[in-house]
Enzyme design. Structure first.
Site, PDB file in Angstrom:
ATOM      1  N   GLU A  85       0.272  52.977 -71.420  1.00  0.00           N
ATOM      2  CA  GLU A  85       1.741  52.895 -71.317  1.00  0.00           C
ATOM      3  C   GLU A  85       2.229  53.538 -70.016  1.00  0.00           C
ATOM      4  O   GLU A  85       1.967  54.724 -69.761  1.00  0.00           O
ATOM      5  CB  GLU A  85       2.386  53.562 -72.545  1.00  0.00           C
ATOM      6  CG  GLU A  85       3.866  53.254 -72.637  1.00  0.00           C
ATOM      7  CD  GLU A  85       4.486  53.774 -73.935  1.00  0.00           C
ATOM      8  OE1 GLU A  85       3.833  53.725 -74.983  1.00  0.00           O
ATOM      9  OE2 GLU A  85       5.643  54.230 -73.863  1.00  0.00           O
ATOM     10  N   LYS A 280       6.090  59.053 -82.597  1.00  0.00           N
ATOM     11  CA  LYS A 280       5.279  58.125 -81.800  1.00  0.00           C
ATOM     12  C   LYS A 280       5.223  58.616 -80.349  1.00  0.00           C
ATOM     13  O   LYS A 280       4.189  58.588 -79.693  1.00  0.00           O
ATOM     14  CB  LYS A 280       5.883  56.710 -81.880  1.00  0.00           C
ATOM     15  CG  LYS A 280       5.038  55.626 -81.231  1.00  0.00           C
ATOM     16  CD  LYS A 280       5.302  55.452 -79.745  1.00  0.00           C
ATOM     17  CE  LYS A 280       4.463  54.340 -79.155  1.00  0.00           C
ATOM     18  NZ  LYS A 280       4.620  54.240 -77.702  1.00  0.00           N
ATOM     19  N   ASP A 296     -11.511  61.425 -81.948  1.00  0.00           N
ATOM     20  CA  ASP A 296     -11.143  60.320 -82.838  1.00  0.00           C
ATOM     21  C   ASP A 296      -9.622  60.307 -83.027  1.00  0.00           C
ATOM     22  O   ASP A 296      -9.068  61.052 -83.832  1.00  0.00           O
ATOM     23  CB  ASP A 296     -11.867  60.545 -84.178  1.00  0.00           C
ATOM     24  CG  ASP A 296     -11.611  59.443 -85.179  1.00  0.00           C
ATOM     25  OD1 ASP A 296     -10.675  58.641 -84.979  1.00  0.00           O
ATOM     26  OD2 ASP A 296     -12.344  59.384 -86.179  1.00  0.00           O
TER      27      ASP A 296
HETATM   28  C1  MEV Z   1       7.973  55.271 -76.162  1.00  0.00           C
HETATM   29  O1  MEV Z   1       6.602  54.999 -76.131  1.00  0.00           O
HETATM   30  C2  MEV Z   1       8.222  56.584 -76.845  1.00  0.00           C
HETATM   31  C3  MEV Z   1       9.681  56.936 -77.081  1.00  0.00           C
HETATM   32  O2  MEV Z   1      10.340  55.891 -77.790  1.00  0.00           O
HETATM   33  C4  MEV Z   1       9.704  58.211 -77.877  1.00  0.00           C
HETATM   34  C5  MEV Z   1      11.069  58.632 -78.388  1.00  0.00           C
HETATM   35  O3  MEV Z   1      11.941  57.774 -78.596  1.00  0.00           O
HETATM   36  O4  MEV Z   1      11.235  59.839 -78.615  1.00  0.00           O
HETATM   37  C6  MEV Z   1      10.411  57.105 -75.781  1.00  0.00           C
END
Ligand code: MEV
Length: 442
Positions: A85, A280, A296
């Site tokens: 990413e 995430k 892992d």
């Molecule tokens: C993108 O990979 C992750 C975000 O969406 C995390 C968040 O919204 O805190 C930017």
């Protein structure tokens, strides 16, 4: 019509590729070229990768980036990150630099215990089972000595085994619930080997336990496996500074920023839809380091999300407070990691990543990984509550879009310059590229 195949794993690598390309691709030769261009020219290295898994046909590259300037407990680290990413490494680096000037990160391992279970079915008298467990427990430990002796020599091993009654959930369901200390190893193989031995001994010895009726002697072992839920293998990382120090640009007052930041974290604490995205973003940082160090990431992911739901509702892994003019932001996360065993020494880049981190112990790596998650979350919330996420994200993604449209070096340079002062969107990039091409061709 697609065909099934038997004995695929027995075919040579090139025969596997022949079969796949013949059955799944319109242009067989092109598909072969793509697969083969990722083979390593060093045959030994390629063989190593071929042998990591079954049916290897090529290597799947991810970029390995580094985020420098991480000050953790007064030691400076450059953190390796394997991730595709665009904005993750840039965000981590920005966060690291921000906190470097504000005392850095403080991290602490809170606990290191791991868990494994033998799940079994027994329909007899519970008191007799309890008496049997008490009598067989020393033998369960004894029979694993050949597995545990090296781990014990270094201070780890089996910490305890308990009998757990789960008959309220499933008729006749019990567990041998064991706790382990695996030191610098993630310990999956160690734990699973111990558990399988427990199961064998537990079933075999039941035959000799006099108080069991003949039916009770036949304990039905369902399975023996470690748990990737490790709430007792916990690490905490934290940053703090005065509200005034939170100021780093002229777009927003530090106290306004601090308050918005706090609200953003509170929202992730109470609102699962937001919490999942919030976490995430944390896992963007965590997985990248976990992967780079040969650990892992699926285990870490599963454990982290289970922990995030431990109170019955999915919630944020990070928390923040503002008290007496001090902004404090922290993460607590279960991380079962290893710095020995697995592919940590086998994958040359995992080995190199660990060396870059000064060959940390598992505990040190837990701290580094937790910090990477916290830093990532700080950067995300900073962007979300100020400029919005797309500005930085699309700037980093610009080069991917230019590559997608086969922009050459001079087109790339021209458009990178153009988008320094223009908003990057997919359409804007396509239009600017078309326009540039038209101008050049005129
Ligand atoms: C993108 O990979 C992750 C975000 O969406 C995390 C968040 O919204 O805190 C930017």
């Amino acid at each position: 019509m697609r065909k099934s195949i038997s004995g695929f794993s027995k075919l040579s690598k090139s025969k596997k590729i022949d079969w796949i390309t013949e059955h799944y691709f319109s242009n067989t030769e092109d598909a072969k070229i793509v697969l083969k261009q990722y083979w390593n020219t060093n045959d030994k290295l390629q063989q190593l990768h071929d042998e990591f898994i079954e049916n290897t046909i090529s290597n799947f590259y991810l970029p390995l980036g580094v985020a420098p300037n991480f000050l953790i407990n007064e030691t400076l680290y450059t953190i390796p990150m394997a991730i595709e990413e665009s904005s993750v490494v840039a965000a981590a680096s920005k966060s690291a630099k921000f906190w470097l000037d504000r005392g850095g990160f403080k991290a602490k391992v809170l606990s290191t215990t791991k868990i494994g279970q033998v799940h079994f079915i027994y329909h007899g008298n519970v008191k007799t089972l309890q008496a049997y467990f008490k009598s067989v427990k020393p033998k369960l430990i004894e029979d694993t000595k050949s597995i545990t002796k090296y781990m014990e020599r270094r201070g780890g091993g089996i910490m305890d085994i308990q009998l757990k009654d789960k008959t309220q959930n499933i008729s006749g369901y019990y567990q041998l619930h064991a706790t382990f200390e695996t030191l610098d190893a993630m310990g999956a193989n160690f734990i699973n080997s111990c558990l399988e031995q427990f199961a064998t001994t537990f079933k075999a010895e039941a035959k000799n336990f006099e108080d069991f009726s003949s039916e009770e002697k036949s304990i039905d072992i369902i399975m023996s496996i470690l748990s990737n839920y490790v709430p007792e293998c916990l690490v905490r990382a934290e940053v703090s500074c005065t509200i005034k120090e939170l100021h780093n640009d002229n777009t927003i007052l530090p106290e306004v920023f601090a308050e918005k930041f706090l609200q953003a974290v509170k929202i992730a604490e109470v609102e699962p839809y937001r919490a999942v995205t919030h976490n995430k973003g944390i896992m963007n940082g965590i997985d990248a380091v976990v992967l780079a160090t040969g650990n892992d990431f699926r285990a870490v992911e599963a454990g982290a999300h289970a922990f995030a739901s431990r109170n019955g509702k999915y919630s944020s892994l990070t928390h923040a407070t503002i008290e007496n003019d001090i902004f404090k932001f922290w993460i607590e996360i279960p991380l079962s990691l290893g710095t020995v065993g697995g592919i940590t020494a086998l994958h040359p880049l995992a080995k190199l990543s660990l060396e870059l981190l000064n060959n940390p112990s598992a505990k040190e790596l837990m701290k580094i990984v937790a910090v990477a998650g916290l830093a990532q979350n700080f950067a995300a919330i900073h962007s979300l509550t100020t400029t919005g996420i797309q500005q930085g994200h699309m700037k980093m993604h610009l080069i991917n879009m230019l590559n997608q449209y086969n922009a050459n070096t001079s087109e790339k340079n021209a458009l990178i310059e153009h988008f320094k002062t223009n908003v990057v969107t997919h359409n804007a990039v396509v239009e600017a590229l078309n326009e540039l091409r038209l101008t050049i061709n005129d």
